[in-house]
Design an enzyme around this catalytic site. Structure first.
Site, PDB file in Angstrom:
ATOM      1  N   ARG A 122      -5.193  43.009  40.351  1.00 35.86           N
ATOM      2  CA  ARG A 122      -6.092  41.848  40.270  1.00 35.86           C
ATOM      3  C   ARG A 122      -5.523  40.666  41.070  1.00 35.86           C
ATOM      4  O   ARG A 122      -5.985  40.341  42.139  1.00 35.86           O
ATOM      5  CB  ARG A 122      -6.326  41.472  38.795  1.00 35.86           C
ATOM      6  CG  ARG A 122      -7.533  40.565  38.594  1.00 35.86           C
ATOM      7  CD  ARG A 122      -7.287  39.115  38.880  1.00 35.86           C
ATOM      8  NE  ARG A 122      -6.268  38.525  38.018  1.00 35.86           N
ATOM      9  CZ  ARG A 122      -5.798  37.290  38.190  1.00 35.86           C
ATOM     10  NH1 ARG A 122      -6.253  36.533  39.174  1.00 35.86           N
ATOM     11  NH2 ARG A 122      -4.855  36.819  37.413  1.00 35.86           N
ATOM     12  N   ASP A 123      -4.471  40.031  40.568  1.00 39.52           N
ATOM     13  CA  ASP A 123      -3.948  38.836  41.234  1.00 39.52           C
ATOM     14  C   ASP A 123      -3.442  39.185  42.632  1.00 39.52           C
ATOM     15  O   ASP A 123      -3.564  38.401  43.567  1.00 39.52           O
ATOM     16  CB  ASP A 123      -2.809  38.244  40.391  1.00 39.52           C
ATOM     17  CG  ASP A 123      -2.572  36.775  40.679  1.00 39.52           C
ATOM     18  OD1 ASP A 123      -3.341  36.184  41.444  1.00 39.52           O
ATOM     19  OD2 ASP A 123      -1.603  36.217  40.123  1.00 39.52           O
ATOM     20  N   HIS A 167       4.204  33.536  34.277  1.00 37.28           N
ATOM     21  CA  HIS A 167       3.576  34.117  35.469  1.00 37.28           C
ATOM     22  C   HIS A 167       4.081  33.346  36.688  1.00 37.28           C
ATOM     23  O   HIS A 167       3.614  32.252  36.980  1.00 37.28           O
ATOM     24  CB  HIS A 167       2.059  33.960  35.283  1.00 37.28           C
ATOM     25  CG  HIS A 167       1.211  34.474  36.395  1.00 37.28           C
ATOM     26  ND1 HIS A 167       0.414  35.587  36.247  1.00 37.28           N
ATOM     27  CD2 HIS A 167       1.005  34.025  37.655  1.00 37.28           C
ATOM     28  CE1 HIS A 167      -0.252  35.794  37.381  1.00 37.28           C
ATOM     29  NE2 HIS A 167       0.090  34.871  38.251  1.00 37.28           N
ATOM     30  N   HIS A 226       5.068  32.890  40.756  1.00 36.99           N
ATOM     31  CA  HIS A 226       4.883  33.290  42.157  1.00 36.99           C
ATOM     32  C   HIS A 226       6.179  32.959  42.892  1.00 36.99           C
ATOM     33  O   HIS A 226       6.868  31.987  42.548  1.00 36.99           O
ATOM     34  CB  HIS A 226       3.696  32.556  42.773  1.00 36.99           C
ATOM     35  CG  HIS A 226       2.367  33.124  42.355  1.00 36.99           C
ATOM     36  ND1 HIS A 226       1.369  33.400  43.249  1.00 36.99           N
ATOM     37  CD2 HIS A 226       1.904  33.503  41.151  1.00 36.99           C
ATOM     38  CE1 HIS A 226       0.326  33.902  42.597  1.00 36.99           C
ATOM     39  NE2 HIS A 226       0.616  33.977  41.311  1.00 36.99           N
ATOM     40  N   CYS A 234       1.095  37.699  51.757  1.00 36.78           N
ATOM     41  CA  CYS A 234       1.214  38.217  53.116  1.00 36.78           C
ATOM     42  C   CYS A 234       2.231  37.374  53.879  1.00 36.78           C
ATOM     43  O   CYS A 234       2.068  36.160  54.001  1.00 36.78           O
ATOM     44  CB  CYS A 234      -0.129  38.148  53.814  1.00 36.78           C
ATOM     45  SG  CYS A 234       0.000  38.537  55.543  1.00 36.78           S
ATOM     46  N   ASN A 253       2.772  36.981  44.001  1.00 34.82           N
ATOM     47  CA  ASN A 253       3.372  37.100  42.677  1.00 34.82           C
ATOM     48  C   ASN A 253       4.775  37.643  42.843  1.00 34.82           C
ATOM     49  O   ASN A 253       5.054  38.415  43.758  1.00 34.82           O
ATOM     50  CB  ASN A 253       2.609  38.137  41.854  1.00 34.82           C
ATOM     51  CG  ASN A 253       1.319  37.603  41.301  1.00 34.82           C
ATOM     52  OD1 ASN A 253       0.253  37.823  41.868  1.00 34.82           O
ATOM     53  ND2 ASN A 253       1.423  36.889  40.219  1.00 34.82           N
TER      54      ASN A 253
HETATM   55  N1  COA Z   1     -20.031  38.186  37.539  1.00 28.61           N
HETATM   56  C1  COA Z   1     -20.919  38.335  38.544  1.00 28.61           C
HETATM   57  N2  COA Z   1     -21.656  37.342  39.055  1.00 28.61           N
HETATM   58  C2  COA Z   1     -21.513  36.141  38.511  1.00 28.61           C
HETATM   59  C3  COA Z   1     -20.629  35.893  37.452  1.00 28.61           C
HETATM   60  C4  COA Z   1     -19.850  36.973  36.978  1.00 28.61           C
HETATM   61  N3  COA Z   1     -18.961  36.832  36.004  1.00 28.61           N
HETATM   62  N4  COA Z   1     -20.686  34.605  37.120  1.00 28.61           N
HETATM   63  C5  COA Z   1     -21.606  34.029  37.924  1.00 28.61           C
HETATM   64  N5  COA Z   1     -22.107  34.958  38.760  1.00 28.61           N
HETATM   65  C6  COA Z   1     -23.103  34.755  39.814  1.00 28.61           C
HETATM   66  C7  COA Z   1     -24.386  34.132  39.267  1.00 28.61           C
HETATM   67  O1  COA Z   1     -25.248  35.128  38.811  1.00 28.61           O
HETATM   68  C8  COA Z   1     -24.924  33.414  40.478  1.00 28.61           C
HETATM   69  O2  COA Z   1     -25.501  34.346  41.372  1.00 28.61           O
HETATM   70  P1  COA Z   1     -26.785  33.991  42.283  1.00 28.61           P
HETATM   71  O3  COA Z   1     -26.325  32.892  43.204  1.00 28.61           O
HETATM   72  O4  COA Z   1     -27.072  35.264  42.992  1.00 28.61           O
HETATM   73  O5  COA Z   1     -27.829  33.534  41.318  1.00 28.61           O
HETATM   74  C9  COA Z   1     -23.658  32.886  41.163  1.00 28.61           C
HETATM   75  O6  COA Z   1     -22.613  33.782  40.735  1.00 28.61           O
HETATM   76  C10 COA Z   1     -23.319  31.470  40.772  1.00 28.61           C
HETATM   77  O7  COA Z   1     -23.291  31.361  39.364  1.00 28.61           O
HETATM   78  P2  COA Z   1     -22.954  30.012  38.564  1.00 28.61           P
HETATM   79  O8  COA Z   1     -23.089  30.320  37.132  1.00 28.61           O
HETATM   80  O9  COA Z   1     -23.763  28.875  39.151  1.00 28.61           O
HETATM   81  O10 COA Z   1     -21.445  29.856  38.829  1.00 28.61           O
HETATM   82  P3  COA Z   1     -20.629  28.912  39.839  1.00 28.61           P
HETATM   83  O11 COA Z   1     -21.144  29.003  41.229  1.00 28.61           O
HETATM   84  O12 COA Z   1     -20.456  27.582  39.223  1.00 28.61           O
HETATM   85  O13 COA Z   1     -19.220  29.700  39.805  1.00 28.61           O
HETATM   86  C11 COA Z   1     -17.671  31.083  38.547  1.00 28.61           C
HETATM   87  C12 COA Z   1     -18.463  29.772  38.609  1.00 28.61           C
HETATM   88  C13 COA Z   1     -16.669  30.904  37.415  1.00 28.61           C
HETATM   89  C14 COA Z   1     -18.616  32.211  38.253  1.00 28.61           C
HETATM   90  C15 COA Z   1     -16.976  31.347  39.898  1.00 28.61           C
HETATM   91  O14 COA Z   1     -16.392  30.168  40.379  1.00 28.61           O
HETATM   92  C16 COA Z   1     -15.934  32.431  39.805  1.00 28.61           C
HETATM   93  O15 COA Z   1     -16.244  33.596  39.574  1.00 28.61           O
HETATM   94  N6  COA Z   1     -14.664  32.073  40.010  1.00 28.61           N
HETATM   95  C17 COA Z   1     -13.566  33.006  39.897  1.00 28.61           C
HETATM   96  C18 COA Z   1     -12.436  32.571  40.760  1.00 28.61           C
HETATM   97  C19 COA Z   1     -11.242  33.476  40.552  1.00 28.61           C
HETATM   98  O16 COA Z   1     -11.331  34.611  40.144  1.00 28.61           O
HETATM   99  N7  COA Z   1     -10.077  32.930  40.862  1.00 28.61           N
HETATM  100  C20 COA Z   1      -8.890  33.637  40.726  1.00 28.61           C
HETATM  101  C21 COA Z   1      -8.330  33.607  39.360  1.00 28.61           C
HETATM  102  S1  COA Z   1      -7.031  32.419  39.168  1.00 28.61           S
HETATM  103 ZN    ZN Z   2      -0.811  34.662  40.022  1.00 29.03          ZN
END
Ligand code: COA
Ligand code: ZN
Length: 308
Positions: free
Chosen positions: A21-22, A213, A215, A246, A255
């Site tokens: 994942r990370d 955790h 890095h 990378c 990490n």
């Molecule tokens: N799985 C799949 N799709 C998702 C989802 C999920 N968990 N959550 C939101 N979406 C989709 C929505 O359906 C929407 O799709 P559309 O544009 O086709 O309608 C789009 O994403 C935007 O959704 P919204 O609820 O408005 O979210 P947002 O744009 O404010 O984004 C998160 C918020 C949290 C969903 C997004 O920023 C995210 O997934 N971030 C993860 C970042 C990450 O993993 N970082 C690393 C970890 S440290």
């Molecule tokens: Zn990390």
């Protein structure tokens, strides 16, 4: 602060493998679903007790993990191994439930700007969302982990006060989150900070619920682990091969490598239950799909020794 004694350390440590994942979410090269499944299946054979398999976040946010549902359904679930997935919201939890997930991780941060950029929420909003997600997950009998990013420094705000980390950790603990992982997302921590933050957290939380955790962006990750061990912390996140960092991308922050952590711990007489050679095999098998060499020093040393 007392001097390092290295005599009163936890006899056994749990290593949480976050490479799939990370690690993968930070890799530029496209990794096929089949390569991810093979990689995770090899990690499963190494004795690791927890593997973070993928992430049910928005595919627009993290395209590399857009095949999360298929990856999770296809990996062999070995008895005794917890397969964790990252979940940002209710939608992610629904996907996780559909895929048969039994353990999730939610994530927020200790600094506002990072939280906004990463998940488009304030810290307060993220705590509301995760409160609801955690409640439902626990009702479904899931184990729940919580990540707090930027605990030692934020790429946008710089230094992060210890009190801010403690406040977020307390909120997560009150929700009933089982384990809280304290993240040095940009790899800036030094051992004295680790001791200071660990001590502050342990005035509010039992040490059994804390993980670290790190890095290795600035090469301090292993030193920080030793400092955390001195503070009786016995759960560490690591990424096989050092995946995610990378060496050719400026500012890339990998990490700490699982192989390096295992070498350190085993050398110090601390048990992990993990077979270093089997982790190395998983890293080596995946490395052909990457666009760069793995960064783990122990991985490289063992590969060089094996090549004669
Ligand atoms: N799985 C799949 N799709 C998702 C989802 C999920 N968990 N959550 C939101 N979406 C989709 C929505 O359906 C929407 O799709 P559309 O544009 O086709 O309608 C789009 O994403 C935007 O959704 P919204 O609820 O408005 O979210 P947002 O744009 O404010 O984004 C998160 C918020 C949290 C969903 C997004 O920023 C995210 O997934 N971030 C993860 C970042 C990450 O993993 N970082 C690393 C970890 S440290
Ligand atoms: Zn990390």
């Amino acid at each position: 602060m007392s001097a390092l004694s290295l005599t009163n350390l936890p006899p056994r440590v749990k290593v949480v493998e976050v490479g799939p994942r990370d690690g993968l979410q930070n890799e530029k090269a496209h990794i096929s679903t089949a390569d991810k499944i093979r990689y995770i299946d090899l990690l499963s054979e190494s004795g690791l007790a927890v593997i973070e398999a993928t992430s049910f976040v928005s595919p627009k946010a993290i395209p590399q993990l857009s095949d999360a549902d298929e990856v999770f359904r296809s990996i062999k679930k070995r008895d005794g191994v917890t397969y964790l997935v990252l979940v940002p919201n209710e939608k992610g939890l629904n996907r996780a439930i559909d895929a048969g997930v039994r353990a999730i991780a939610v994530f927020t941060a200790a600094s506002e700007t990072f939280t906004k950029r990463n998940i488009n929420m304030t810290i307060e909003e993220s705590l509301d969302v995760f409160g609801a997600v955690t409640r439902r997950a626990r009702e479904a009998g899931m184990w729940v982990r919580g990540y707090i990013s930027t605990c030692f420094g934020c790429p946008y705000e710089g230094k992060v006060p210890v009190e801010n980390v403690v406040r977020v950790a307390e909120s997560l603990a009150e929700m009933g989150i089982d384990e809280i992982s304290i993240g040095d997302t940009i790899g800036v921590a030094t051992p004295n900070q680790v001791v200071e933050l660990s001590a502050a957290l342990q005035t509010h939380l039992p040490v059994e619920r804390l993980a670290m955790h790190f890095h290795d962006t600035r090469g301090t990750a292993l030193a920080n682990i030793v400092a955390a061990l001195e503070m009786q912390i016995a759960t560490f996140d690591a990424s096989s091969g050092g995946l995610g960092g990378c060496p050719y991308a400026p500012g890339a922050s990998g990490n700490v490598a699982t192989e390096d952590v295992l070498y350190l711990l085993h050398g110090m007489g601390i048990e992990t239950g993990v077979d270093l050679d089997k982790v190395r095999l998983a890293s080596r098998t995946l490395s052909g799909a990457l666009d760069h060499e793995l960064t783990s020093k122990t991985f490289k040393a063992l590969e060089a020794a094996a090549a004669g």
